[in-house]
Enzyme design. Structure first.
Site, PDB file in Angstrom:
ATOM      1  N   LEU A 199      -4.110   3.868   3.699  1.00  0.00           N
ATOM      2  CA  LEU A 199      -3.948   4.957   4.659  1.00  0.00           C
ATOM      3  C   LEU A 199      -5.266   5.724   4.805  1.00  0.00           C
ATOM      4  CD1 LEU A 199      -0.450   6.397   3.652  1.00  0.00           C
ATOM      5  CD2 LEU A 199      -0.986   4.612   5.332  1.00  0.00           C
ATOM      6  N   GLY A 240      -2.174   5.299  -4.942  1.00  0.00           N
ATOM      7  CA  GLY A 240      -1.822   6.551  -4.293  1.00  0.00           C
ATOM      8  C   GLY A 240      -1.476   6.385  -2.829  1.00  0.00           C
ATOM      9  N   ASP A 241      -2.414   5.827  -2.052  1.00  0.00           N
ATOM     10  CA  ASP A 241      -2.158   5.604  -0.620  1.00  0.00           C
ATOM     11  C   ASP A 241      -2.405   4.154  -0.248  1.00  0.00           C
ATOM     12  OD1 ASP A 241      -4.864   5.583  -0.980  1.00  0.00           O
ATOM     13  OD2 ASP A 241      -5.349   6.869   0.740  1.00  0.00           O
ATOM     14  N   GLU A 242      -2.242   3.259  -1.224  1.00  0.00           N
ATOM     15  CA  GLU A 242      -2.451   1.821  -1.010  1.00  0.00           C
ATOM     16  C   GLU A 242      -1.116   1.078  -1.083  1.00  0.00           C
ATOM     17  OE1 GLU A 242      -5.851  -0.155  -2.946  1.00  0.00           O
ATOM     18  OE2 GLU A 242      -6.232   1.811  -3.852  1.00  0.00           O
TER      19      GLU A 242
END
Length: 340
Positions: A199, A240-242
């Site tokens: 993201l 985390g945002d993967e």
């Protein structure tokens, strides 16, 4: 002299499966439990050998022949279905008044209890069958308790296992689940594709609006990925945002590019959290299992990561497919960017 009715009353209490036959071989009275075996077919008034089939000894066709068996064990059954086996003893009455035949189920008592829904009230209080029934009931209760406990334990184990492989924030699979599945697929022959998604600008959402907004964005992004993939595909949050998406039996580059385009389009749409507009996008790299001769899980994951790096280098919010040439270029760029 004991009257027949009085005798029948006493026998009903002591021997609830008795048969009282008169001097002509007709059934005068039967015990309440015996009649329960054929509730719709009253037995009194019928010939004994019309209702019962003698299994051993076979050659008995008259009451006189039956009375001659006094003291001997009888093996018989009621005619018609169900054919529950019975055992009995015959006791002639004085002055040719007939005979009393006391019957029991023998070792078939459990079948009888099941077939006729009998309870301990259907047996004499001194009958050993009652003890057997209590043992069976106790065993059944113990087995049911054991089965219930096993089901609860299995449920708890499954729940714990599911929790161990689930990302609690998004409900997706976690890194551990992805590693297990990827290792299994890499060791098999079925083709698959691995899509690595990151993201863009997620950190700015956290910094500007707080972690609650960040959590909301992650949850919305997870829903979008699940909606844009098939039931057989696996969507996992690996950082985390993967995110990683594994597509089983799908290596068509045009189809994968179309899926990536839909994901990018949807993820860059504004997400509203408590009146605040959260704006992100997504960069995606994809690798195919067929691009490697001796595939290893780490190898295809690294290839998808290199394709993702290239997508970010090209300006983010785009999709890149891995190639060997791309891998060499990415590795060179990364080595040049590293401090010496």
């Amino acid at each position: 002299m004991i009257e027949i009715d009085d005798l029948a009353g006493m026998l009903g209490t002591l021997c609830p499966m008795f048969v009282l036959v008169d001097g002509g071989g007709r059934i005068a009275q039967v015990g309440p439990t015996l009649q329960k075996l054929r509730p719709d077919q009253p037995m009194p008034g019928k010939d004994f050998l019309e209702v019962f089939e003698l299994v051993r000894p076979r050659k008995v066709s008259t009451l006189a022949a039956l009375l001659s068996l006094a003291g001997a064990k009888l093996h018989l059954r009621i005619k018609g279905e169900p054919h529950t086996a019975l055992k009995g003893l015959i006791a002639p009455l004085p002055n040719g008044q007939g005979a009393v035949i006391n019957l029991s189920f023998g070792i078939s008592i459990l079948d009888a209890v099941r077939d006729y829904a009998l309870t301990s009230a259907d047996f004499s209080g001194t009958d050993l069958a009652i003890e057997l029934l209590y043992l069976v009931e106790a065993k059944s209760a113990a087995m049911e308790a054991s089965r219930s406990l096993n089901l609860r334990l299995q449920g708890a184990m499954l729940a714990a296992e599911e929790q161990a492989y689930t990302d609690m924030l998004t409900g997706l699979k976690n890194r551990r689940a992805m590693d297990v599945l990827l290792g299994h697929l890499a060791s098999g022959d079925a083709p698959f594709a691995l899509m690595h998604l990151d993201l863009d600008f997620f950190k700015s959402v956290n910094d500007r609006y707080g972690h609650a907004a960040g959590d909301y964005v992650l949850q919305q992004a997870a829903c979008i990925m699940v909606e844009e993939t098939r039931n057989d595909d696996t969507v996992a949050r690996v950082g985390g945002d993967e995110f990683v998406i594994i597509f089983k039996h799908l290596i068509d580059e045009s189809v994968l590019s179309a899926i990536a385009s839909r994901l990018i389009d949807r993820l860059r749409q504004p997400m509203i959290f408590e009146g605040s507009v959260c704006q992100i996008s997504a960069s995606i790299g994809t690798a195919l299992s067929t691009q490697f001769q001796a595939l290893k899980a780490a190898e295809i994951l690294n290839a998808a990561d290199q394709a993702l790096y290239e997508a970010k280098r090209m300006g983010r919010s785009r999709h890149c497919l891995y190639s060997s040439f791309l891998g060499e270029r990415v590795q060179t760029a990364q080595s040049q960017a590293s401090p010496h």
